[in-house]
Design an enzyme around this catalytic site. Structure first.
Site, short mmCIF file in Angstrom:
data_model
loop_
_atom_site.label_atom_id
_atom_site.label_comp_id
_atom_site.label_asym_id
_atom_site.label_seq_id
_atom_site.Cartn_x
_atom_site.Cartn_y
_atom_site.Cartn_z
N LEU A 59 0.77 -1.15 0.00
CA LEU A 59 0.10 -0.02 0.00
C LEU A 59 0.96 1.27 0.09
CD1 LEU A 59 -2.76 -1.04 2.59
CD2 LEU A 59 -2.91 -1.31 -0.06
N GLY B 234 4.23 0.40 4.92
CA GLY B 234 5.51 0.84 5.24
C GLY B 234 5.64 1.37 6.61
N ASP C 159 8.88 9.05 7.89
CA ASP C 159 9.59 9.81 6.82
C ASP C 159 9.49 11.22 6.92
OD1 ASP C 159 7.36 9.38 4.02
OD2 ASP C 159 7.28 10.46 5.92
N ASN D 184 8.32 13.15 5.22
CA ASN D 184 8.40 13.67 3.83
C ASN D 184 9.67 13.64 3.30
OD1 ASN D 184 5.50 14.32 3.23
ND2 ASN D 184 5.68 16.09 4.65
N ARG D 185 10.78 13.00 3.85
CA ARG D 185 12.05 12.91 3.43
C ARG D 185 12.16 11.84 2.42
NH1 ARG D 185 13.64 12.83 8.74
NH2 ARG D 185 14.52 10.72 8.24
N LEU E 229 -4.86 3.71 -1.28
CA LEU E 229 -6.22 3.83 -0.73
C LEU E 229 -6.92 4.76 -1.56
CD1 LEU E 229 -5.42 4.12 3.13
CD2 LEU E 229 -6.23 1.83 1.92
N LEU F 262 0.00 9.74 5.55
CA LEU F 262 -0.73 9.27 6.80
C LEU F 262 0.28 8.44 7.75
CD1 LEU F 262 -4.15 8.06 4.99
CD2 LEU F 262 -3.84 10.00 6.50
#
Length: 350
Positions: free
Chosen positions: A228, A248, A252, A254-255, A274, A288
């Site tokens: 996913l 996962g 992160d 956003n990195r 999703l 998310l």
């Protein structure tokens, strides 16, 4: 013929080469051009390079993290103080109530209170037994959901700590669910494995735990694996009981955009995302958390309704229709508070 000048020059060059190697090892830099030397007292000493200033991006990240930690600590302290005040108020009310009663009435009230406490304890015992039964059944017939924990080397210690809390919440909400999933933790080695082992009662969790990669765990079922990821072009229409869905485990910030999609493609397994965009528009961060994805999947298993699942889990502040949109720091603090308040006792009880 060796002259004094030759010897000095040779010695300097030899020492310069040696010092450069040390500087490379210590500072992990590749600059071996003309290291500064001090020839006084027949010695050669490198001048320590000044510390490299942080880039603007790194400074922003550091400042953001400091604000996040400060706000989190401030809110925790406020909650702790409020709980303390409530405890003192209840104790005072109880003492005042007892002081106005006769001895016989006091004994009767104390016994009543003990009976109510026993009822609550019996109810908790019954809930634990029911939860254990549901989770045991889910291991036999439940929807397989895997949390992939092979990314711990990409995360800072505080991010690993945050992920461990999210996993605790996943386990707690799975145990409360009407239709729990067959939950797997895979690839947990190193620091994240150490932190998971420190969770009280972790060894009694009714889930599957395998520290090897999921691609090895499900080698004979590779065609059923579905990662996913928001980067997939395939929209998930429903959950297939034959499929094994992978989430996962990566905080992160956003990195590491696209990293789960790239991993799935390299392993030759299916991907899906999703269908959030079909039902609502997201504002601000599109990311998310692991526990939010898990809760959405569990809600869908119960309702078979994606819209209801998204609106039940995704906070109002993340939707475009919300006027009260907070910063990502505020979202993270609130999410951690939710996890802290709802998780610890339930994880320990099982």
């Amino acid at each position: 013929m060796f002259t004094l000048n030759n010897l000095i020059t040779s010695g300097i060059f030899h020492r310069k080469s040696h010092q450069v190697k040390i500087a490379r090892m210590d500072a992990l830099v590749a600059d071996d051009q003309n290291p500064a030397v001090n020839l006084s007292s027949n010695s050669v000493n490198p001048i320590s390079p000044p510390p490299q200033p942080l880039s603007k991006n790194a400074q922003k990240k550091l400042l953001k993290q400091q604000r996040f930690e400060a706000k989190k600590a401030e809110k925790k302290a406020a909650i702790k103080e409020e709980k303390k005040r409530q405890g003192e108020r209840k104790r005072k009310e109880w003492e005042e109530k007892l002081s106005s009663l006769s001895e016989e009435e006091k004994l009767k009230m104390i016994e009543t209170r003990k009976g109510m406490r026993k009822e609550r304890m019996d109810q908790r015992t019954e809930e634990r037994e029911s939860k254990a039964l549901r989770l045991s059944e889910a291991k036999k017939h439940g929807q397989n959901i895997v949390i992939d924990l092979e990314f711990s080397d990409l995360m800072a210690p505080n991010e690993i700590h945050s992920l461990v809390k999210q996993i605790m919440y996943c386990y707690a909400v799975n145990g409360r669910s009407v239709i729990p999933s067959h939950l797997w933790l895979t690839g947990y080695e190193g620091e994240i494995g150490n932190q998971l082992q420190k969770i009280p009662g972790f060894d009694k969790w009714i889930i599957e735990k395998d520290n090897s990669p999921y691609i090895n765990t499900f080698e004979s079922q590779k065609e059923h694996l579905v990662y996913l990821t928001a980067d997939s072009e395939t929209m998930l229409s429903e959950l297939d009981s034959k499929k094994i869905y992978i989430v996962g485990g990566l905080v992160d910030r956003n990195r590491w955009k696209g990293i789960t999609m790239k991993k799935a493609e390299e392993q030759g397994i299916q991907t899906a995302k999703l269908p959030i965009g079909n039902y609502l528009k997201m504002s601000g961060s599109q990311v998310l958390t692991v526990n939010q994805v898990m809760e959405i999947l569990l809600k869908y298993l119960e309702t078979k309704d994606w819209k209801a699942s998204f609106f039940h889990v995704i906070p109002l502040r993340k939707r475009c229709e919300s006027e009260a949109q907070g910063s990502q720091e505020e979202e993270e603090v609130e999410e951690e508070e939710k996890i802290d308040q709802d998780t610890k006792r339930q994880c320990i009880e099982t």
